[in-house]
Every structure is written in C-alpha cells, then in structure tokens.
Design an enzyme around this catalytic site. Structure first.
Site, PDB file in Angstrom:
ATOM      1  N   HIS A 153       0.811  -1.229   0.000  1.00 52.79           N
ATOM      2  CA  HIS A 153       0.000   0.000   0.000  1.00 52.79           C
ATOM      3  C   HIS A 153       0.841   1.275   0.000  1.00 52.79           C
ATOM      4  CE1 HIS A 153      -3.744  -2.117   0.375  1.00 52.79           C
ATOM      5  NE2 HIS A 153      -3.412  -2.674   1.521  1.00 52.79           N
ATOM      6  N   ASP A 189      -2.914 -10.175  -2.643  1.00 53.55           N
ATOM      7  CA  ASP A 189      -3.485  -9.795  -1.349  1.00 53.55           C
ATOM      8  C   ASP A 189      -4.969  -9.452  -1.576  1.00 53.55           C
ATOM      9  OD1 ASP A 189      -2.483  -8.524   1.539  1.00 53.55           O
ATOM     10  OD2 ASP A 189      -4.159  -7.390   0.687  1.00 53.55           O
ATOM     11  N   HIS A 191      -6.504  -6.891  -0.655  1.00 52.64           N
ATOM     12  CA  HIS A 191      -6.612  -5.451  -0.956  1.00 52.64           C
ATOM     13  C   HIS A 191      -5.773  -5.084  -2.177  1.00 52.64           C
ATOM     14  CE1 HIS A 191      -7.134  -5.972   3.463  1.00 52.64           C
ATOM     15  NE2 HIS A 191      -8.180  -5.191   3.254  1.00 52.64           N
ATOM     16  N   ASP A 278      -4.958 -12.728   3.416  1.00 57.07           N
ATOM     17  CA  ASP A 278      -6.245 -12.157   3.853  1.00 57.07           C
ATOM     18  C   ASP A 278      -7.375 -12.457   2.859  1.00 57.07           C
ATOM     19  OD1 ASP A 278      -5.002 -10.405   2.099  1.00 57.07           O
ATOM     20  OD2 ASP A 278      -5.106  -8.662   3.418  1.00 57.07           O
TER      21      ASP A 278
HETATM   22  C1  SP5 Z   1      -1.381  -5.110   3.806  1.00 57.64           C
HETATM   23  C2  SP5 Z   1      -2.845  -5.064   4.125  1.00 57.64           C
HETATM   24  O1  SP5 Z   1      -3.527  -6.086   4.060  1.00 57.64           O
HETATM   25  N1  SP5 Z   1      -3.348  -3.890   4.523  1.00 57.64           N
HETATM   26  C3  SP5 Z   1      -4.727  -3.780   4.810  1.00 57.64           C
HETATM   27  C4  SP5 Z   1      -5.104  -2.420   5.267  1.00 57.64           C
HETATM   28  C5  SP5 Z   1      -6.579  -2.386   5.533  1.00 57.64           C
HETATM   29  N2  SP5 Z   1      -6.932  -1.287   6.365  1.00 57.64           N
HETATM   30  C6  SP5 Z   1      -8.332  -1.002   6.426  1.00 57.64           C
HETATM   31  C7  SP5 Z   1      -9.081  -1.975   7.258  1.00 57.64           C
HETATM   32  C8  SP5 Z   1      -8.906  -1.661   8.708  1.00 57.64           C
HETATM   33  C9  SP5 Z   1      -9.651  -2.639   9.557  1.00 57.64           C
HETATM   34  N3  SP5 Z   1      -9.277  -2.400  10.890  1.00 57.64           N
HETATM   35  C10 SP5 Z   1      -9.865  -3.275  11.842  1.00 57.64           C
HETATM   36  C11 SP5 Z   1      -9.131  -3.131  13.143  1.00 57.64           C
HETATM   37  C12 SP5 Z   1      -9.632  -4.147  14.108  1.00 57.64           C
HETATM   38  N4  SP5 Z   1      -8.676  -4.357  15.150  1.00 57.64           N
HETATM   39 ZN    ZN Z   2      -4.525  -6.929   2.517  1.00 59.87          ZN
END
Ligand code: SP5
Ligand code: ZN
Length: 333
Positions: A153, A189, A191, A278
């Site tokens: 990212h 990934d 994302h 993921d």
């Molecule tokens: C490298 C990668 O997989 N980055 C993913 C970034 C996603 N960020 C947005 C989602 C945030 C969700 N946060 C939940 C926190 C719960 N502890």
């Molecule tokens: Zn990701």
C-alpha cells in the site's frame, strides 16, 4: 525453499489504528510474523545491503521522515504511536513542514498506519529480507521473504494500509539494477496494491497485475479499478482484476488464469508475488472465501509459468490459521 526473516522485524509493535472513525487495536502485529514462523520452519537472516536499494524507490525526504517521526512525535510532548490526522488534500504545494503533525499527514493517506518506536527498524529489515530472498534466486527457483510489516500500500513517498517501505518494489528495482530487464509483479493480497501500482504506473519494464476486492466496496477505495491500465511508457503494463465480496476458489482461479496469461505474454524474466493470506475465508477484516486447502492449488498454477519467483508476504490477519495458510501456499511451489 529458502525463507528469509530478521527478528528486528518484530520491533514494530503499534497498538492503535484509526478505522471507521474509531481508535481500535492495530491488526498488523508482531504476533502475525510469529504465527508464520511457527508454521514454516527454519529461516535465514538477510545480509545488510544498506539504504541505497531503498533510495531507488523511496526519496530521501520520506526515508528521513520515517526514521525520525516517532522521536519527533515524542519531542513534541506526545506519547504512544504517532498517527496522522490532517491531510493536505486541497491545493497541495511544497511547504517546509515544521510540525510533526503536518509531516505525518504529508507522508500518509490514511489513519490505519501508526508509527511506533520500532517502525523504521522493522521496515528497514523487512526490505533487507526481500533483497536477500531475491539474491537466493541466483541458485533457487523460488524464495520466500517473510515481510512484516507489509509493503504494497505504500508508494514512493507515502505510507498507508500498515505499509511503510514497499519491499516488492525495492526488490523489483534491485533486480533491474542487477540486470533483469522485464519484471512482473503479481499481487494477490485481498486489498489492491495501490502503492506498487503507483510506483510503476508509468513504467513499461515492470508489469503490475493485481487480483483484489472491488474498490467500490473495500479498502483502499480510490484505486484498483479495471480502467487503471498505466500511463505513458507504462500504458498497458497495469492490469486490475477486482472481484466481488464472497469470491471463492472457482472465481479466483478464473481471475488468476487471466493474470497469468498476461504475465506470460509480457515475457517477464522475474516474477514477484505479493502474497496476502487475507483472501482466507475467515480473515477478520476481509471478505473472500478461499480455504487453506486452496492455497497450494493457486501456487501450483503460478509455478506453471516456470519463472524465477520471489514471494513476499503482505497481509493476512486470521492469527490461528495464518501460519497454515502461508505454509500451504509455499508447499504448492
Ligand atoms: C497489507 C494489508 O492487508 N493492509 C490492509 C489495510 C486495511 N486497512 C483497512 C481496514 C482496517 C480494519 N481495521 C480493523 C481493526 C480491528 N482491530
Ligand atoms: Zn490486505
């Protein structure tokens, strides 16, 4: 297969991120790396190649910001993780930004990416891990860099999505500097790999192909649409294959075959796989339906390209299954 890892990658131990307007515990923790280590067996230490390979991708000003941000935050009287909260989205111009608060927003695009005391140390060794795994391809067909924190990212001069230095991009540039002429990056990934896409958007010698959740529904929202195909020399060297939430093996394989066809047609001499676990059905922040038993099948298809392949770790947050998912994927090569 050689696996590269440095214990200094554990130094980055942030406690919070901001998400949905709330402060939450950070999903990207040292425990992720530990879970993978427990499942994949012995690892090799990287050798230190210094900052020069990093500076082929990331400008000096950004590197210096990352190095000093947490100290600057503490010197301003703050405690805990540094998080950006104000962003220069309107009428951007070059300014000397004296306050750490201002610099944080300048070098970030989200609030999911905290800087803790050990962040620079971990990001630095994370890149060294990828560079050493790349060197292992001189003798081996495939190598794995247990990259953590992840990288896909972050762009040349911004962090985001738990990423600070882009290991896949640094490895691609190092490979080109060492004589490879056409590098393909396959990002699987959950994302979209917006940072990697951005870094190579105008480049014809690096193909970026990404399979990910549709940005209409999922982070990073602003990038990863099918009409983003590159620009200038890079026109046609970006391919985005967004998929709907709920996608399982069959649909994912269909997209993967399209991705692999494009990589084969590009006649790459090196493949870098940005691998996120993921896509797993039970990932706590994602919404695909890939099962542990599916990962070897995906890897086997990728291996059929017959290219020297560097696998770098990106996301994956289901701690109980993460190690098994990574080991399953690697077993397919
Ligand atoms: C490298 C990668 O997989 N980055 C993913 C970034 C996603 N960020 C947005 C989602 C945030 C969700 N946060 C939940 C926190 C719960 N502890
Ligand atoms: Zn990701």
């Amino acid at each position: 297969m050689q696996i590269f890892w440095d214990p200094r990658q554990l130094a980055h131990a942030p406690s919070i991120e901001m998400h949905n307007g709330r402060i939450e515990p950070c999903s990207e923790t040292p425990a992720r790396a530990q879970a993978i280590l427990d499942a994949v067996g012995p690892t090799e230490l990287p050798r230190d190649q210094g900052e020069d390979p990093i500076l082929r991708v990331h400008p000096r000003a950004y590197v210096d910001f990352l190095k000093s941000a947490h100290d600057d935050w503490c010197a301003a009287g703050r405690t805990g993780d540094a998080l950006p909260y104000a962003f220069p989205a309107v009428r951007r111009r070059s300014l000397s930004l004296d306050r750490i608060d201002a610099r944080l927003g300048r070098y970030a695009y989200d609030t999911c990416t905290p800087i803790a005391a050990g962040t620079w140390t971990s990001a630095y060794w994370n890149v060294q891990t990828a560079l050493s795994a790349l060197e292992a391809l001189e003798t081996d067909r495939t190598a794995f860099a247990l990259c953590r924190p992840p990288g896909h990212h972050c762009g040349a001069d911004y962090m985001g999505g738990y990423c600070y230095l882009n290991s896949a991009a640094v490895a691609a540039e190092a490979a080109i500097a060492a004589g490879r002429s056409r590098v393909a990056i396959l990002d699987i990934d959950y994302h979209h790999g917006n940072g990697t896409q951005d870094i190579f958007y105008a480049r014809g010698d690096v193909l970026f192909v990404s399979i990910h959740a549709d940005p209409a529904t999922d982070y990073p929202f602003y990038w990863g649409h099918p009409d983003e195909t590159g620009e200038g020399e890079g026109e046609g060297a970006t391919l985005n294959l967004p998929l709907l939430r709920g996608t399982g093996l069959t649909e994912f394989e269909r997209a993967l075959d399209q991705a692999l066809d494009r990589i084969a047609a590009f006649r790459a001499d090196l493949l870098i796989v940005s691998y996120g676990a993921d896509t797993y059905a039970h990932d706590p922040i994602s919404h695909f339906a890939i099962e542990t038993r599916d990962y070897p099948l995906l890897a086997r298809r990728i291996a059929c390209l017959g290219l020297p392949t560097l696998v770098v770790m990106e996301g994956g947050y289901a701690l109980d299954a993460l190690g098994h998912n990574v080991a399953a994927f690697l077993s397919g090569f």
